[in-house]
Design a protein around this motif. Structure first.
Motif, mmCIF file in Angstrom:
data_model
loop_
_atom_site.group_PDB
_atom_site.id
_atom_site.type_symbol
_atom_site.label_atom_id
_atom_site.label_comp_id
_atom_site.label_asym_id
_atom_site.label_seq_id
_atom_site.Cartn_x
_atom_site.Cartn_y
_atom_site.Cartn_z
ATOM 1 N N MET A 78 13.992 20.044 26.469
ATOM 2 C CA MET A 78 14.428 19.928 25.073
ATOM 3 C C MET A 78 15.616 18.978 24.939
ATOM 4 S SD MET A 78 13.987 23.736 23.356
ATOM 5 C CE MET A 78 14.405 23.316 21.651
ATOM 6 N N VAL A 159 24.147 27.838 26.587
ATOM 7 C CA VAL A 159 24.277 28.839 25.526
ATOM 8 C C VAL A 159 23.808 30.186 26.053
ATOM 9 C CG1 VAL A 159 21.960 28.306 24.626
ATOM 10 C CG2 VAL A 159 23.610 29.394 23.121
ATOM 11 N N PHE A 161 24.342 34.647 27.013
ATOM 12 C CA PHE A 161 25.107 35.868 27.247
ATOM 13 C C PHE A 161 25.325 36.198 28.707
ATOM 14 C CE2 PHE A 161 23.471 35.925 23.028
ATOM 15 C CZ PHE A 161 24.477 36.515 22.289
ATOM 16 N N VAL A 162 24.604 35.573 29.620
ATOM 17 C CA VAL A 162 24.716 35.895 31.050
ATOM 18 C C VAL A 162 25.160 34.640 31.809
ATOM 19 C CG1 VAL A 162 23.438 36.647 33.105
ATOM 20 C CG2 VAL A 162 22.951 37.696 30.874
ATOM 21 N N ARG A 184 30.307 31.374 24.125
ATOM 22 C CA ARG A 184 28.871 31.555 24.380
ATOM 23 C C ARG A 184 27.999 30.507 23.730
ATOM 24 N NH1 ARG A 184 28.781 37.925 22.699
ATOM 25 N NH2 ARG A 184 29.030 38.844 24.773
ATOM 26 N N HIS B 9 12.136 36.446 31.545
ATOM 27 C CA HIS B 9 12.939 36.349 32.762
ATOM 28 C C HIS B 9 13.966 37.496 32.775
ATOM 29 C CE1 HIS B 9 15.759 34.647 35.683
ATOM 30 N NE2 HIS B 9 14.784 33.859 36.063
ATOM 31 N N ILE B 11 17.010 37.445 33.317
ATOM 32 C CA ILE B 11 18.242 37.034 32.617
ATOM 33 C C ILE B 11 18.098 37.265 31.111
ATOM 34 C CG2 ILE B 11 19.714 35.049 32.022
ATOM 35 C CD1 ILE B 11 19.207 33.923 34.810
ATOM 36 N N GLU B 14 18.538 40.996 30.468
ATOM 37 C CA GLU B 14 19.960 41.355 30.532
ATOM 38 C C GLU B 14 20.688 40.888 29.266
ATOM 39 O OE1 GLU B 14 21.720 43.201 32.252
ATOM 40 O OE2 GLU B 14 23.761 42.533 31.812
ATOM 41 N N SER B 15 20.340 39.697 28.790
ATOM 42 C CA SER B 15 20.948 39.188 27.551
ATOM 43 C C SER B 15 20.612 40.108 26.378
ATOM 44 C CB SER B 15 20.432 37.781 27.245
ATOM 45 O OG SER B 15 20.718 36.906 28.296
ATOM 46 N N ILE B 18 22.822 43.111 26.275
ATOM 47 C CA ILE B 18 24.162 42.801 25.751
ATOM 48 C C ILE B 18 24.114 42.668 24.232
ATOM 49 C CG2 ILE B 18 26.013 41.074 25.748
ATOM 50 C CD1 ILE B 18 25.153 40.417 28.690
ATOM 51 N N ILE B 19 23.093 41.966 23.735
ATOM 52 C CA ILE B 19 22.975 41.767 22.281
ATOM 53 C C ILE B 19 22.787 43.110 21.582
ATOM 54 C CG2 ILE B 19 21.570 40.724 20.449
ATOM 55 C CD1 ILE B 19 20.936 38.435 22.534
ATOM 56 N N GLU B 22 26.051 44.862 21.260
ATOM 57 C CA GLU B 22 27.012 44.274 20.317
ATOM 58 C C GLU B 22 26.541 44.369 18.872
ATOM 59 O OE1 GLU B 22 28.950 40.659 21.468
ATOM 60 O OE2 GLU B 22 28.831 41.164 23.604
ATOM 61 N N ILE B 40 19.159 35.171 18.326
ATOM 62 C CA ILE B 40 20.570 35.311 18.734
ATOM 63 C C ILE B 40 20.724 34.900 20.198
ATOM 64 C CG2 ILE B 40 22.445 36.970 19.124
ATOM 65 C CD1 ILE B 40 21.294 38.544 16.673
ATOM 66 N N HIS B 41 19.781 35.286 21.025
ATOM 67 C CA HIS B 41 19.807 34.896 22.436
ATOM 68 C C HIS B 41 19.812 33.367 22.591
ATOM 69 C CE1 HIS B 41 17.407 33.722 26.069
ATOM 70 N NE2 HIS B 41 18.396 34.363 26.626
ATOM 71 N N SER B 42 19.099 32.675 21.713
ATOM 72 C CA SER B 42 18.983 31.205 21.826
ATOM 73 C C SER B 42 20.171 30.459 21.248
ATOM 74 C CB SER B 42 17.747 30.710 21.066
ATOM 75 O OG SER B 42 16.601 31.293 21.592
ATOM 76 N N THR B 43 20.981 31.147 20.468
ATOM 77 C CA THR B 43 22.054 30.453 19.736
ATOM 78 C C THR B 43 23.433 31.065 19.978
ATOM 79 O OG1 THR B 43 21.696 31.941 17.849
ATOM 80 C CG2 THR B 43 20.524 29.822 17.820
ATOM 81 N N ALA B 44 23.474 32.284 20.494
ATOM 82 C CA ALA B 44 24.722 33.046 20.603
ATOM 83 C C ALA B 44 25.410 33.161 19.248
ATOM 84 C CB ALA B 44 25.657 32.438 21.650
ATOM 85 N N GLY B 82 9.988 23.703 23.140
ATOM 86 C CA GLY B 82 10.548 25.048 23.231
ATOM 87 C C GLY B 82 9.493 26.142 23.283
ATOM 88 N N PRO B 189 15.808 25.328 18.441
ATOM 89 C CA PRO B 189 15.809 26.553 19.270
ATOM 90 C C PRO B 189 15.518 27.809 18.441
ATOM 91 C CG PRO B 189 17.763 25.218 19.736
ATOM 92 C CD PRO B 189 17.115 24.649 18.498
#
Lengths: 207, 207
Positions: A78, A159, A161-162, A184, B9, B11, B14-15, B18-19, B22, B40-44, B82, B189
């Motif tokens: 990307m 970008v 969280f981990v 992040r 994956h 990772i 795990e992300s 966390i999300i 929060e 949210i995972h793709s952009t934080a 993507g 994304p």
């Protein structure tokens, strides 16, 4: 502004005018702001004005090495897609993409990290652009610390969280020209916007 | 969660934990939240929790049509990049990309808009994913109003400062299954995350 005109679509110019108006005062240098503005244009997120950090030689190094047709190494496809158009209209740098070099991950590694190991060998002085994979940025930092490579510039904007914060904190301790986004946030469009800005700055000062 | 495991994956898993922690309480349905979480995972960027809007039939329609191998039309190549990996691992839908259909823009149009005109004819009932170009989304809405096409689903998440609000407001008035991001934010994304979530939901309910 008019010098940009041939490389920026009129819609981009109009967006820049809106962003300038809404940003008002800021603490960035003229060139830093041109990069920040394109990142904001790509994300509609004004937080990047505060999150972007530039090492003293980063922009000069980026301009010089892009102009000298230094190879650009991206972590993911990307990011490559986001810069390929402007690269082809300007300095025609080679672009290699880590994940495309690794159909399978090595044990305990991600595919991007696995592919990046191959890019190091091919291109120890390249411009490294990490828009997605913190594992790739961590591995890159380790290789620099072991003096196995010395990139011309690192764009460190993964970008997520981990491992994202850790990878950026590690990059910040290393003496290499760098542009990073604290925290992040980051991503492929952010990485592409930074390289595209540098390409335009390099092209402007050449023509 | 475990049902996602083969496509996500570790990772990513795990992300997501966390999300979840929060975000805490929210007002989305179970399936809407799974999509929002991947965005949210793709952009934080947790703002997407409030900005994402789902029409009542959007998720069901997305799941069904993806599963039936409906063609996906993206505005730009970054969106295609993507989603291509997960599409190839699941339902192997065809993906066509508007900008790749238009080496040159028609007068008064962007390249993406020009290319999208060709996609309509090829695929009037496709899944349309607009992650970048509001001009393409505006043109798509006009074609629907003129009853020239009836997409299975529209993902309307262009990003930026010119015509973006107008394009999303126009989409919101149209009776078509849709997922959009209110305001100026969005991007490739975000678009990819929405399609990838829908692919996983469709795959899970199939296996």
């Amino acid at each position: 502004m008019s010098k940009n005109f041939s490389l920026n679509h009129p819609i981009v110019e109009e967006s820049f005018r809106i962003i300038d108006q809404e940003v008002g005062q800021h603490n960035l240098s003229l060139l830093e702001y041109q990069i920040a503005r394109r990142v904001i244009h790509s994300t509609a997120d004004f937080e990047f004005l505060d999150l972007l950090k530039f090492s003293p030689k980063a922009i000069d190094s980026g301009i010089n090495f892009l102009r000298n047709q230094t190879t650009i190494i991206t972590d993911v496809t990307m990011v490559k897609q986001g810069i390929i158009n402007l690269v082809s209209k300007t300095f025609k740098n080679s672009i290699i993409t880590a994940i495309e070099k690794a159909p399978h991950a090595l044990p305990q590694k991600t595919r991007t990290e696995t592919g990046l190991l191959k890019c190091y060998q091919q291109c120890p002085h390249g411009i490294y652009v990490i828009g997605n994979a913190p594992t790739a940025l961590l591995a890159l930092c380790q290789q620099i610390n072991e003096k196995k490579l010395k990139p011309s510039l690192i764009i460190g904007v993964p970008v997520g969280f981990v491992s994202v914060l850790e990878s950026k904190e590690m990059l910040a301790t290393i003496d290499v020209p760098q542009i990073l986004v604290e925290g992040r946030k980051g991503g492929s469009p952010v990485a592409a916007a930074i390289i595209n800005s540098l390409l335009i700055l390099a092209w402007e000062s050449n023509h």
